[in-house]
Design an enzyme around this catalytic site. Structure first.
Site, PDB file in Angstrom:
ATOM      1  NE  ARG A  56      38.300 -31.989   5.320  1.00  0.00           N
ATOM      2  CZ  ARG A  56      39.044 -31.681   4.251  1.00  0.00           C
ATOM      3  NH1 ARG A  56      38.851 -30.545   3.631  1.00  0.00           N
ATOM      4  NH2 ARG A  56      39.968 -32.502   3.804  1.00  0.00           N
ATOM      5  CD  GLU A  65      47.182 -41.427  -4.303  1.00  0.00           C
ATOM      6  OE1 GLU A  65      46.802 -42.193  -5.195  1.00  0.00           O
ATOM      7  OE2 GLU A  65      46.421 -40.666  -3.689  1.00  0.00           O
TER       8      GLU A  65
END
Length: 180
Positions: free
Chosen positions: A63, A100
């Site tokens: 994006r 993460e």
């Protein structure tokens, strides 16, 4: 929240429990599909830098390519794609960055930015900051002067903005969402 931020937030779709339970995914495809919201978001990302000499806009896959390309066009700057390892055809420079649940690598063409060039990093969202911090490290590795990092969405509870500011990078965001 300002009227603009409310309008922008209303153009972003929130998808609960995606990609996993407890996460609210902030989907900007609805913003991109709304001509007025898309134009306004790009204008707001560009505005602080209008009239300044910005050499390159670096966008993170994927994006960030859409938003960064639009920002680069408005600022008459070049565009630099930062991609996942193995996706670029020419000689690259890479950096490992924290996710993460592990580590990944991103890269850019070794000749995409010249030392000392002024670069703005652009992406749709700043969350934990792992990818954005990696991108700043990558750009600095080849001598870029990263003057700012710009995002449509900030998830302030996750601390990514502070990580970038701790690196001395100005952070600009257009709308904040609390929670994940």
């Amino acid at each position: 929240m300002s009227n603009f931020a409310l309008e922008l937030a209303s153009s972003i779709r929130s998808i609960p429990d995606y990609p996993k339970p407890g996460i609210i995914f902030r989907d900007i495809t609805t913003l991109l599909g709304n001509p007025r919201a898309f134009r306004r978001a790009v204008d707001e990302l560009v505005q602080p830098y209008a009239g300044l000499k910005i050499d390159k806009i670096a966008g993170m896959e994927a994006r960030g390519f859409i938003l960064g390309g639009a920002v680069a066009h408005q600022l008459s700057a070049g565009f630099v794609p930062i991609r996942k390892k193995g996706k670029l055809p020419h000689e690259t420079v890479s950096v490992a960055y924290s996710l993460e649940y592990g580590v990944d690598e991103m890269e850019m063409h070794i000749d995409a930015v010249e030392p000392g060039q002024k670069v703005i990093l652009v992406d749709d969202l700043i969350a934990t900051g792992g990818t954005a911090v990696g991108a700043v490290q990558l750009l600095r590795k080849i001598g870029a002067d990263v003057i700012s990092a710009c995002f449509v969405i900030d998830l302030p509870d996750l601390g990514g903005r502070k990580k970038l500011e701790d690196l001395g990078v100005e952070v600009r965001t257009l709308v904040e969402f609390s929670g994940h």
